[in-house]
Every structure is written in structure tokens, then in C-alpha cells.
Design a protein around this motif. Structure first.
Motif, PDB file in Angstrom:
ATOM      1  N   PRO A 115      30.024  50.156  36.567  1.00 58.68           N
ATOM      2  CA  PRO A 115      28.408  50.222  36.899  1.00 58.68           C
ATOM      3  C   PRO A 115      27.690  49.173  36.518  1.00 58.68           C
ATOM      4  O   PRO A 115      26.814  48.820  37.057  1.00 58.68           O
ATOM      5  CB  PRO A 115      28.183  51.723  36.692  1.00 58.68           C
ATOM      6  N   ALA A 116      27.879  48.799  35.100  1.00 52.89           N
ATOM      7  CA  ALA A 116      26.887  47.951  34.552  1.00 52.89           C
ATOM      8  C   ALA A 116      27.002  46.520  35.257  1.00 52.89           C
ATOM      9  O   ALA A 116      26.194  45.734  34.974  1.00 52.89           O
ATOM     10  CB  ALA A 116      27.483  47.467  33.018  1.00 52.89           C
ATOM     11  N   THR A 117      28.370  46.066  35.904  1.00 53.62           N
ATOM     12  CA  THR A 117      28.589  44.529  36.183  1.00 53.62           C
ATOM     13  C   THR A 117      28.738  44.853  37.569  1.00 53.62           C
ATOM     14  O   THR A 117      28.727  43.684  38.340  1.00 53.62           O
ATOM     15  CB  THR A 117      29.491  43.990  35.458  1.00 53.62           C
ATOM     16  N   GLY A 118      29.187  45.850  38.131  1.00 49.72           N
ATOM     17  CA  GLY A 118      29.517  45.828  39.698  1.00 49.72           C
ATOM     18  C   GLY A 118      30.885  45.186  39.990  1.00 49.72           C
ATOM     19  O   GLY A 118      31.199  45.150  41.229  1.00 49.72           O
ATOM     20  N   ARG A 119      31.521  44.917  38.892  1.00 45.62           N
ATOM     21  CA  ARG A 119      32.748  44.547  39.117  1.00 45.62           C
ATOM     22  C   ARG A 119      34.143  45.459  38.621  1.00 45.62           C
ATOM     23  O   ARG A 119      33.467  46.261  37.740  1.00 45.62           O
ATOM     24  CB  ARG A 119      33.037  42.944  38.311  1.00 45.62           C
ATOM     25  N   THR A 120      35.158  45.007  38.713  1.00 45.56           N
ATOM     26  CA  THR A 120      36.186  46.051  38.111  1.00 45.56           C
ATOM     27  C   THR A 120      36.222  45.444  36.459  1.00 45.56           C
ATOM     28  O   THR A 120      35.808  44.550  36.126  1.00 45.56           O
ATOM     29  CB  THR A 120      37.447  45.632  38.688  1.00 45.56           C
ATOM     30  N   PHE A 121      36.568  46.416  35.790  1.00 44.42           N
ATOM     31  CA  PHE A 121      36.860  46.251  34.229  1.00 44.42           C
ATOM     32  C   PHE A 121      37.599  44.946  33.951  1.00 44.42           C
ATOM     33  O   PHE A 121      37.470  44.113  33.284  1.00 44.42           O
ATOM     34  CB  PHE A 121      37.217  47.150  33.483  1.00 44.42           C
ATOM     35  N   HIS A 122      38.604  45.009  35.020  1.00 40.77           N
ATOM     36  CA  HIS A 122      39.690  43.926  34.519  1.00 40.77           C
ATOM     37  C   HIS A 122      39.273  42.371  35.165  1.00 40.77           C
ATOM     38  O   HIS A 122      39.161  41.456  34.483  1.00 40.77           O
ATOM     39  CB  HIS A 122      40.959  44.184  35.797  1.00 40.77           C
ATOM     40  N   SER A 123      38.559  42.355  36.508  1.00 44.85           N
ATOM     41  CA  SER A 123      37.675  41.237  36.813  1.00 44.85           C
ATOM     42  C   SER A 123      36.812  40.545  35.550  1.00 44.85           C
ATOM     43  O   SER A 123      36.939  39.324  35.611  1.00 44.85           O
ATOM     44  CB  SER A 123      37.169  41.380  38.415  1.00 44.85           C
TER      45      SER A 123
END
Length: 302
Positions: A115-123
Motif C-alpha cells: 500500500p505504501a508504494t502501489g507496487r508489489t514488494f518484489h517489484s
């Protein structure tokens, strides 16, 4: 400091130390020497120092902590290098780009949105690693970029730029079976224990790298510990939360890893030798660092 009750035998020498170390950095080591009172069940630390507090003892504690950080960093460096190898061997068995492929990683890491970045943790992890490789001035990185322009480095090359934090994040994002494979290589009973040990060591590494006080600081990460049936060599601190969350717990983790990485290492003996240099004091003791009584006699240290 003298007005607050600290004994200073050589003003000029004390001033020299303060000019080189800084008052506020040194004050962290003098904090346990301050008088305290209990009010309503809460400990209130005052400004005045306890009777018998000397400037020289504070400096000795500071020097001890400096040596301690260097010794702990030595162990963590060896663990970091060995961990890097095990992760690349485990993931590399699937693909030279397994660290980039969501199918080779746990779905919580590779597909869940942060939620903090709007990206997957992996990406987000990949973005940081790719940025580090693009900026790298290391010869192996420059050579790869010249020879294979526009291509992404394979796992075993990319891994050379991972720091301990990056590796601990990637380890947590691996599939559980692969995490178990890596943990087993170091004799760690479960991947859950391994995850928390790596996070704890990463916090300790950052403390050491930033030259912060280490000796009596509580860990920001609560490591999980094996039961005595899982690991007899660590049974002496089973249930001892104070030992587990202080420096002694970190030292146990380091010693445990090194017993499989380099069984003939002198690191354990060097730690015992250093601990014997702890300042002789009527005010502070190694108990604040979590060291149990008779810890030297435990099989982990012999």
C-alpha cells in the motif's frame, strides 16, 4: 559533568576525549551511571551520577563497545557472504533470472501490493537492486554493462551488490521450500527462525555500521528461538527473553552460524577474550548485555 557528580582525574585528557568523541555520543555510555528513582512503579532517571562514577570508566566502556562492534561485524560479514552463496545456489537451480521471476518466489512477495508504494514488494525490491547495479562503479558491473548493454545481470552477478538487508528481504520472499533449503544448509531448524535471525542481524549490522552504541541495547527485532529438542546447543537461553533480545542473543546467533560456515574459526575465543576486557565496575555489568552466569561453560562457546 563534574558538577553532576562524575569524577574526572585529568581535565585535559577528558577534554581531549570529548573533542574527539563528542559529549552526546559519550553520554549514551554514561546514562546507566545516572541516579534513578522509582515513582509510581516507573523508573525516573535523573541528571546526577551515582557515587563512584568516573570519566575513565565511561571511556573504557566506549572503547569496549567499539571493539565489540568490529568483532560482531566480522561475524556478520562471514554470514552475509555465505548466505549470498546459498541463496544464489538455491534460486539459480531454477533459472539464472530466478530472482526476477514471480513464479520462483512466494506469492505474498511477488504478487501482493504494498500500500505504501502501489507496487508489489518484489517489484520494489527489484527496482532498488536495478538502480544499484546501474549506479555501480564496480569493475564486474562495468564489464557486464559494456559487454551486454541493455541486458539484466544474471543472479550470481546481481547478488554481488546485495547488502544484508536486501538479502534478508529476498530470503523472506522465497518459497517456503526454498527457504527451508537455505536454512538447512546452516543447520537452522526452520525457515521461520531463520527469517527472524536474519532481520535481527540486519538491525545489528546497521547499528555497527553507524557506530552506534551496541553493548546494552535491546534488539528492535524479537528473534525466534528453537526449542531445546530442536537445538540442544542453545537450550541454555530457552525462555530467557532478556538474553535473547540483548547482545548475548546476537552473539549466540553469530556463533551458531559460524559453527557451520567455519567450524575452526577463532571468533568465539576472540569474543570471550574481548568480554574479559569489560570494564571493572560496581555500577554496570554484562548482565545488561544479556550474558547469563557461567555462559563461557556452555557448549556453544567450546
Amino acid at each position: 559533568m563534574k558538577a553532576r557528580g562524575m569524577s574526572v582525574s585529568d581535565d585535559q585528557r577528558a577534554q581531549s576525549y570529548l573533542e574527539k568523541i563528542g559529549y552526546y555520543r559519550l553520554s549514551g555510555y554514561s546514562y546507566p551511571y545516572r541516579e534513578s528513582v522509582v515513582v509510581g512503579g516507573q523508573t525516573i532517571v535523573g541528571d546526577n551520577f551515582r557515587a563512584g562514577t568516573t570519566f575513565s570508566e565511561i571511556v573504557e566502556l566506549y572503547v569496549f563497545d567499539k571493539k565489540l562492534r568490529m568483532l560482531i561485524l566480522d561475524a556478520i560479514e562471514r554470514i552475509e557472504i555465505a548466505l549470498r552463496v546459498q541463496i544464489t545456489l538455491t534460486l539459480g537451480a531454477f533459472s539464472p533470472a530466478a530472482h526476477r521471476g514471480p513464479d520462483f518466489l512466494h506469492s505474498n512477495f511477488s504478487r501482493r501490493i504494498d500500500p505504501a508504494t502501489g507496487r508489489t514488494f518484489h517489484s520494489e525490491w527489484l527496482r532498488r537492486q536495478d538502480d544499484a547495479f546501474a549506479r555501480s562503479k564496480e569493475e564486474f558491473a562495468k564489464h557486464f554493462k559494456r559487454r551486454y548493454p541493455g541486458e539484466e545481470p544474471p543472479l550470481w552477478i546481481a547478488a554481488e551488490l546485495w547488502d544484508f538487508g536486501s538479502m534478508s528481504i529476498l530470503y523472506s520472499g522465497m518459497r517456503k521450500t526454498d527457504q527451508t533449503t537455505v536454512a538447512t544448509a546452516f543447520g537452522v531448524p526452520s525457515f521461520q527462525i531463520m527469517e527472524t535471525w536474519l532481520r535481527s542481524l540486519n538491525v545489528t549490522r546497521n547499528i555497527c555500521a553507524h557506530h552506534s552504541r551496541l553493548w546494552n541495547k535491546a534488539s528492535a527485532v524479537q528473534p525466534r528461538w528453537p526449542s531445546r529438542t530442536q537445538c540442544q546447543i542453545l537450550r541454555h537461553i530457552e525462555g530467557d527473553t532478556h538474553a535473547q533480545t540483548r547482545l548475548y542473543g546476537t552473539a549466540c546467533i553469530c556463533a551458531y552460524f559460524l559453527s557451520s560456515i567455519n567450524p575452526t574459526s577463532s571468533w568465539r575465543e576472540r569474543l570471550k577474550d574481548l568480554v574479559s576486557e569489560f570494564p571493572s565496575s560496581k555500577i554496570v555489568s554484562l548482565q545488561s548485555a544479556g550474558f547469563p552466569m557461567n555462559w563461557r561453560n556452555e557448549s556453544l562457546w567450546n
